[in-house]
Design an enzyme around this catalytic site. Structure first.
Site, PDB file in Angstrom:
ATOM      1  N   GLY A   1       0.770  -1.235   0.000  1.00  0.00           N
ATOM      2  CA  GLY A   1       0.000   0.000   0.000  1.00  0.00           C
ATOM      3  C   GLY A   1       0.796   1.276   0.000  1.00  0.00           C
ATOM      4  O   GLY A   1       0.212   2.360  -0.048  1.00  0.00           O
TER       5      GLY A   1
ATOM      6  N   GLY B   1       4.492  -4.040  -3.321  1.00  0.00           N
ATOM      7  CA  GLY B   1       4.827  -4.339  -4.704  1.00  0.00           C
ATOM      8  C   GLY B   1       5.045  -3.050  -5.470  1.00  0.00           C
ATOM      9  O   GLY B   1       6.118  -2.770  -5.981  1.00  0.00           O
ATOM     10  N   ARG B   2       3.993  -2.229  -5.483  1.00  0.00           N
ATOM     11  CA  ARG B   2       3.982  -1.011  -6.287  1.00  0.00           C
ATOM     12  C   ARG B   2       5.215  -0.138  -6.080  1.00  0.00           C
ATOM     13  O   ARG B   2       5.853   0.290  -7.031  1.00  0.00           O
ATOM     14  CB  ARG B   2       2.732  -0.202  -5.944  1.00  0.00           C
ATOM     15  CG  ARG B   2       2.538   1.034  -6.815  1.00  0.00           C
ATOM     16  CD  ARG B   2       1.491   1.976  -6.210  1.00  0.00           C
ATOM     17  NE  ARG B   2       0.277   1.294  -5.852  1.00  0.00           N
ATOM     18  CZ  ARG B   2      -0.784   1.165  -6.648  1.00  0.00           C
ATOM     19  NH1 ARG B   2      -0.780   1.697  -7.844  1.00  0.00           N
ATOM     20  NH2 ARG B   2      -1.857   0.519  -6.234  1.00  0.00           N
TER      21      ARG B   2
ATOM     22  N   ARG C   1      -4.484   0.972 -16.074  1.00  0.00           N
ATOM     23  CA  ARG C   1      -4.766   1.839 -14.922  1.00  0.00           C
ATOM     24  C   ARG C   1      -5.492   3.146 -15.280  1.00  0.00           C
ATOM     25  O   ARG C   1      -6.447   3.508 -14.596  1.00  0.00           O
ATOM     26  CB  ARG C   1      -3.484   2.125 -14.130  1.00  0.00           C
ATOM     27  CG  ARG C   1      -2.856   0.855 -13.542  1.00  0.00           C
ATOM     28  CD  ARG C   1      -1.726   1.153 -12.567  1.00  0.00           C
ATOM     29  NE  ARG C   1      -2.226   1.726 -11.346  1.00  0.00           N
ATOM     30  CZ  ARG C   1      -2.217   3.008 -11.052  1.00  0.00           C
ATOM     31  NH1 ARG C   1      -1.684   3.873 -11.887  1.00  0.00           N
ATOM     32  NH2 ARG C   1      -2.725   3.442  -9.935  1.00  0.00           N
TER      33      ARG C   1
ATOM     34  N   TYR D   1      -8.985   3.229 -13.426  1.00  0.00           N
ATOM     35  CA  TYR D   1      -9.087   4.081 -12.234  1.00  0.00           C
ATOM     36  C   TYR D   1      -9.033   5.565 -12.564  1.00  0.00           C
ATOM     37  O   TYR D   1      -8.992   6.387 -11.642  1.00  0.00           O
ATOM     38  CB  TYR D   1      -7.914   3.830 -11.274  1.00  0.00           C
ATOM     39  CG  TYR D   1      -7.577   2.406 -10.947  1.00  0.00           C
ATOM     40  CD1 TYR D   1      -8.508   1.573 -10.315  1.00  0.00           C
ATOM     41  CD2 TYR D   1      -6.307   1.897 -11.217  1.00  0.00           C
ATOM     42  CE1 TYR D   1      -8.166   0.268  -9.978  1.00  0.00           C
ATOM     43  CE2 TYR D   1      -5.963   0.597 -10.869  1.00  0.00           C
ATOM     44  CZ  TYR D   1      -6.894  -0.213 -10.254  1.00  0.00           C
ATOM     45  OH  TYR D   1      -6.554  -1.485  -9.915  1.00  0.00           O
TER      46      TYR D   1
ATOM     47  N   CYS E   1     -11.869  -0.674 -29.231  1.00  0.00           N
ATOM     48  CA  CYS E   1     -13.189  -0.112 -29.518  1.00  0.00           C
ATOM     49  C   CYS E   1     -13.897   0.161 -28.200  1.00  0.00           C
ATOM     50  O   CYS E   1     -14.935  -0.431 -27.877  1.00  0.00           O
ATOM     51  CB  CYS E   1     -13.988  -1.092 -30.371  1.00  0.00           C
ATOM     52  SG  CYS E   1     -13.137  -1.470 -31.906  1.00  0.00           S
TER      53      CYS E   1
HETATM   54  C1  LIG Z   1      -1.980  -5.853  -3.665  1.00  0.00           C
HETATM   55  C2  LIG Z   1      -1.544  -6.379  -2.369  1.00  0.00           C
HETATM   56  C3  LIG Z   1      -0.287  -6.070  -1.851  1.00  0.00           C
HETATM   57  C4  LIG Z   1       0.640  -5.125  -2.532  1.00  0.00           C
HETATM   58  O1  LIG Z   1       0.135  -3.855  -2.649  1.00  0.00           O
HETATM   59  P1  LIG Z   1       1.033  -2.690  -3.269  1.00  0.00           P
HETATM   60  O2  LIG Z   1       0.071  -1.610  -3.555  1.00  0.00           O
HETATM   61  O3  LIG Z   1       1.664  -3.247  -4.482  1.00  0.00           O
HETATM   62  O4  LIG Z   1       2.033  -2.329  -2.235  1.00  0.00           O
HETATM   63  C5  LIG Z   1       0.100  -6.639  -0.667  1.00  0.00           C
HETATM   64  N1  LIG Z   1      -0.702  -7.481   0.010  1.00  0.00           N
HETATM   65  C6  LIG Z   1      -1.918  -7.809  -0.453  1.00  0.00           C
HETATM   66  C7  LIG Z   1      -2.748  -8.738   0.337  1.00  0.00           C
HETATM   67  C8  LIG Z   1      -2.384  -7.272  -1.646  1.00  0.00           C
HETATM   68  O5  LIG Z   1      -3.601  -7.597  -2.088  1.00  0.00           O
END
Ligand SMILES: *Cc1c(COP(=O)(O)O)cnc(C)c1O
Length: 413
Positions: free
Chosen positions: A230, A274-275, A310, A314, A341
């Site tokens: 997050g 991740g992000r 994205r 969003y 399309c």
């Molecule tokens: C998507 C997700 C993450 C990673 O979120 P990021 O936005 O990429 O940091 C971690 N844990 C869970 C359970 C997720 O669904």
């Protein structure tokens, strides 16, 4: 302010677009490694600190290999993600299995790999026992419900399909212990793409409070808390990246205030980001097909939302660079589109850019997370290749582009 620079010179980018068929995603290995190291460095006061890279962000073995080399684990939510991470050399407790609505056979696979299983629901204790057995180490995903509001992106926890409620939490751990678990962890995920660090610090406060509650009520001592993912990235030029050192200092303060006096030190702290690890270091390299004038001006690219969903999904902002025109004034206003399309197949709406011409190379920034990964085949569009810009400057294909045969491979003619 976040700088939106290319990972190579404009001239080199133009050469790459000449050499490799556009569109393609390009990932900057050095940027990813520096980011991973900065994350670890910020939390060096936590002896067992680990980020379990959320595989869904960029599920490519070459990326996972880098994560492994940087001392990260992998956060997986499906069997294929577990397989990918395992193939990249991650095994046992380097693997976090945070799934929801999980099929029993995936619990079994995670169990067999020795992954840390993070249960999304109290009823899954039974499902896991039936599917595989209770592992010695078990984690639960906590949903604080009305006790805490999620950030704007993830929404109100009461509406979230995830996790164990505050009321269920004690019973969940007690049941797991009765079923044979001897090691325990606690997870939550209440924010997404958050840039305000105080949000992350507050998440730690919430998890520390539950850590103390579990110890007081059940005598259970947690091995680690998992802060989830997050942490956001500055997609917009006027946004700043989260200050990880400040977040870490805020969490340490709470640790010293809450965990140490409760006699619960050491408690390990881990993340599942991740992000923020790969997002800023991915670039979608595209070529302009058409520039058209209707009621508005349009730039039509050879990429579509099949390559990057994205903005359409969003309304997300992704910065755009017209390669070679970085220093020109943005005198024009365009919608930058793909070829689906679907009128929402737009990478940008009313974007100020320098005058664009057919064959210009256009780079879309911050595609290293949830970019290629969200690709799909609607309109029979083929997903692009992925390349790694290695630390030594060479470029290596890490996924080829799909072919029409790939697309047809599952059909019965
Ligand atoms: C998507 C997700 C993450 C990673 O979120 P990021 O936005 O990429 O940091 C971690 N844990 C869970 C359970 C997720 O669904």
């Amino acid at each position: 302010m976040s700088e939106k620079k290319l990972p190579v010179s404009s001239q080199r980018m133009q050469e790459l677009a000449q050499e490799y068929p556009t569109p393609f995603h390009l990932y900057d290995e050095q940027g990813i490694r520096m980011q991973a190291r900065a994350f670890r460095e910020a939390f060096s006061w936590v002896p067992g600190f680990k980020n379990y890279y959320a595989v869904k962000a960029c599920p490519n073995p070459a990326i996972l290999q880098i994560m492994k080399e940087e001392g990260f684990g992998a956060d997986c939510s499906s069997l294929p993600e577990l397989i990918l991470a395992n193939e990249a050399g991650m095994s046992n407790e380097d693997l976090m299995f945070t799934s929801n609505d999980t099929p029993p056979e995936e619990f079994k696979a995670a169990y067999d790999l020795g992954a840390v299983i993070n249960l999304d629901d109290i009823s899954h204790i039974r499902t896991l026992q039936m599917a595989a057995g209770m592992p010695s180490l078990i984690s639960f995903r906590y949903n604080p419900g009305p006790d805490r509001t999620g950030n704007a992106i993830i929404g109100n926890p009461v509406e979230a399909k995830y996790g164990v409620t505050t009321q269920q939490l004690l019973s969940a751990y007690a049941q797991a212990r009765d079923a044979g678990a001897t090691r325990f962890a606690l997870h939550t995920m209440v924010a997404s793409n958050e840039l305000d660090g105080s949000y992350i610090v507050e998440t730690a406060r919430m998890l520390f409070a539950q850590t103390i509650r579990l110890h007081r009520e059940l005598g259970i001592r947690l091995e680690f808390v998992n802060m989830g993912g997050g942490i956001g990235i500055p997609y917009q030029v006027d946004q700043d990246a989260m200050d990880l050192n400040q977040v870490s200092a805020g969490i340490k303060e709470l640790y010293d205030e809450m965990i140490v006096p409760a006699g619960l030190d050491p408690l390990n702290i881990v993340f599942e980001c991740g992000r923020m690890v790969t997002g800023p270091f991915g670039y979608l390299v595209t070529r302009v097909r058409h520039v058209t004038e209707k009621y508005k001006q349009y730039v039509g690219l050879d990429a579509s939302m099949a390559n990057l969903m994205r903005p359409a999904l969003y309304g997300a902002y992704h910065h755009i660079t017209v390669v070679g025109k970085e220093d020109q004034k943005p005198t024009e206003c365009y919608d930058v589109t793909g070829s689906l399309c679907e009128n929402n197949d737009k990478f940008a709406i009313d974007r100020k850019l320098p005058p664009v011409e057919p064959n210009d190379i256009v780079v879309i920034h911050d595609t290293g997370a949830h970019g290629h990964a969200m690709g799909f085949n609607y309109n029979a569009k083929l997903r692009s290749a992925e390349y790694l810009l290695e630390s030594n400057g060479s470029v290596r294909m890490i996924r080829r582009a799909e072919t029409i045969d790939d697309l047809f491979a599952t059909l019965h003619w």
